[in-house]
Scaffold this motif. Structure first.
Motif, mmCIF file in Angstrom:
data_model
loop_
_atom_site.group_PDB
_atom_site.id
_atom_site.type_symbol
_atom_site.label_atom_id
_atom_site.label_comp_id
_atom_site.label_asym_id
_atom_site.label_seq_id
_atom_site.Cartn_x
_atom_site.Cartn_y
_atom_site.Cartn_z
ATOM 1 N N ILE A 233 -36.425 52.660 -53.992
ATOM 2 C CA ILE A 233 -37.422 52.283 -54.962
ATOM 3 C C ILE A 233 -38.499 52.044 -54.429
ATOM 4 C CG2 ILE A 233 -36.480 50.263 -54.941
ATOM 5 C CD1 ILE A 233 -37.447 50.599 -58.115
ATOM 6 N N ASP A 234 -38.511 51.262 -52.861
ATOM 7 C CA ASP A 234 -39.334 51.342 -52.662
ATOM 8 C C ASP A 234 -40.455 51.996 -51.285
ATOM 9 O OD1 ASP A 234 -38.961 48.448 -51.785
ATOM 10 O OD2 ASP A 234 -36.966 48.570 -50.563
ATOM 11 N N ASN A 235 -39.501 53.018 -51.835
ATOM 12 C CA ASN A 235 -40.630 54.761 -50.944
ATOM 13 C C ASN A 235 -41.268 55.359 -52.690
ATOM 14 O OD1 ASN A 235 -42.019 55.941 -48.881
ATOM 15 N ND2 ASN A 235 -39.971 57.542 -49.222
ATOM 16 N N CYS A 236 -41.609 54.540 -53.751
ATOM 17 C CA CYS A 236 -42.212 55.164 -55.193
ATOM 18 C C CYS A 236 -42.642 54.079 -55.775
ATOM 19 C CB CYS A 236 -40.461 55.119 -56.086
ATOM 20 S SG CYS A 236 -39.023 56.141 -55.888
ATOM 21 N N ILE A 237 -43.997 55.171 -56.420
ATOM 22 C CA ILE A 237 -45.138 55.022 -57.361
ATOM 23 C C ILE A 237 -44.791 54.582 -57.957
ATOM 24 C CG2 ILE A 237 -47.239 55.178 -58.019
ATOM 25 C CD1 ILE A 237 -47.491 57.076 -54.561
ATOM 26 N N ILE A 238 -44.141 53.582 -58.673
ATOM 27 C CA ILE A 238 -43.584 52.770 -60.455
ATOM 28 C C ILE A 238 -45.246 53.127 -60.910
ATOM 29 C CG2 ILE A 238 -42.495 52.569 -62.323
ATOM 30 C CD1 ILE A 238 -40.936 53.239 -59.570
#
Length: 383
Positions: A233-238
């Motif tokens: 999730i740290d490498n995702c754009i939400i």
């Protein structure tokens, strides 16, 4: 950034556009944005600039913009452009199934227009993708127990077929093109394979995933989903679409209830499977009956405390163990639902209320239930 209706009206005045968007166009052209349509509206240019900026700076953005101004196209094109150029993954969360199709159709346009090589996955709730009969009629907890039991006992042919590498790859090959979730379900059904598992497997190679709120908001579901798709999730754009629904969804996610109707169903289960649990269920039912008497004639709900409906862990464990017997033969278990609620009831006090509630069935019959209700949505956002 908040774009109100008055802001929109101001920004679309010619005098404003001539100066502001001349500079804005120059900034956008410095980095090619994969925008799906031939023409871009002025407000979309503003959104693209703002979204691109906050993604680069790892900041947050709240947008309140007029309906129909093209938020989906602007947000997806900005986020996808950055994700492709910087090895990120976009998670587009929306609470409405109709919005899934809009997002997928937008991605199809982007891929076709720029001849891009990227994959996307459309994901909704597991029970809504399940090919087992009557799965969609169950509650979320009932379906979870049902699915777990089938997989554990090798009783689901769709899941068993998914575990076979050759069959799985044949199905995944049919998903090379971006498909809406209904198309994923149809394709998986043709291969006699679990659509949810196929979607997650496809998600491993996907640059963008269209998902439901719970896939990100629920700590347990989020952990499972991200582990299965090999994403951090740290490498995702939400992106949360229709974000005004977040408060309600977060509260619902952390709340639970138990009615006399569920207890009566559990008594029938005990008799049907000769489990001899009527004494324990009688204790729970009597406790709920006692609490219902504190409601006055003109009251439909009243605050109670944790201790008013607290039971020993051994009783809860007994219900859980016996529910496994039922789940081996049936799709759902009222015993399991009661055990799940009693476990939740033992949860924290801060940010929650406990209520005895009186309602009415369509038949006019009175229905009493115990409710453990979340009031503070930040409890979900902070996990």
């Amino acid at each position: 950034m908040v774009i109100s209706k008055s802001d929109y009206e101001l920004m679309t005045k010619p005098s404003y556009i001539n100066y502001f968007f001349l500079n804005l166009k120059m900034q956008i052209n410095q980095e090619k944005i994969f925008f799906p349509h031939e023409k871009i509206r002025e407000i979309q240019k503003t959104l693209i600039m703002q979204i691109s900026s906050i993604i680069k700076n790892k900041e947050n953005l709240i947008v309140h913009a007029p309906t129909g101004c093209g938020k989906t196209a602007a947000s997806l094109s900005s986020a996808l452009t950055f994700a492709i150029n910087n090895n990120k993954t976009v998670i587009f969360d929306t609470p409405m199934h109709s919005q899934h199709k809009i997002a997928i159709d937008t991605l199809k346009l982007v891929k076709r227009k720029y001849n891009l090589d990227f994959k996307a996955t459309d994901l909704i709730g597991k029970k809504w993708m399940c090919l087992q009969k009557n799965a969609s009629e169950m509650s979320s907890s009932e379906f979870s127990d049902f699915c777990t039991s089938l997989v554990k006992n090798d009783s689901c042919d769709f899941y068993t077929n998914f575990k076979e590498p050759v069959k799985r790859e044949l199905c995944l090959n049919d998903l090379n093109e971006i498909k809406h979730v209904e198309e994923i379900i149809s394709t998986s059904s043709q291969h006699n394979m679990c659509p949810f598992e196929i979607a997650l497997e496809n998600g491993k190679q996907s640059k963008i995933i269209i998902a439901d709120y719970y896939h990100v908001l629920s700590p347990s579901i989020r952990e499972t989903i991200f582990k299965r798709i090999n994403k951090s999730i740290d490498n995702c754009i939400i992106i949360f679409d229709e974000a005004h629904n977040l408060v309600k969804k977060c509260r619902e996610l952390a709340s639970s209830s138990l009615s006399k109707l569920t207890i009566e169903k559990a008594v029938k289960e005990s008799r049907e499977f000769n489990l001899d649990l009527e004494p324990e269920l009688g204790i729970i039912k009597n406790k709920l009956n006692d609490l219902s008497f504190i409601l006055k004639v003109d009251e439909n709900e009243k605050l109670i405390t944790k201790n008013d409906f607290l039971f020993e862990e051994n009783l809860i464990l007994k219900l859980e163990v016996n529910s496994e017997v039922i789940l081996e033969k049936k799709q759902r278990s009222a015993l399991k639902s009661i055990a799940n609620f009693l476990n939740m009831w033992r949860g924290p006090d801060l940010g929650f209320v406990r209520i005895i509630e009186r309602g009415f069935l369509s038949s006019g019959k009175t229905l009493y239930k115990i409710v453990y209700k979340c009031l503070d949505p930040s409890l979900i956002f902070s996990t």
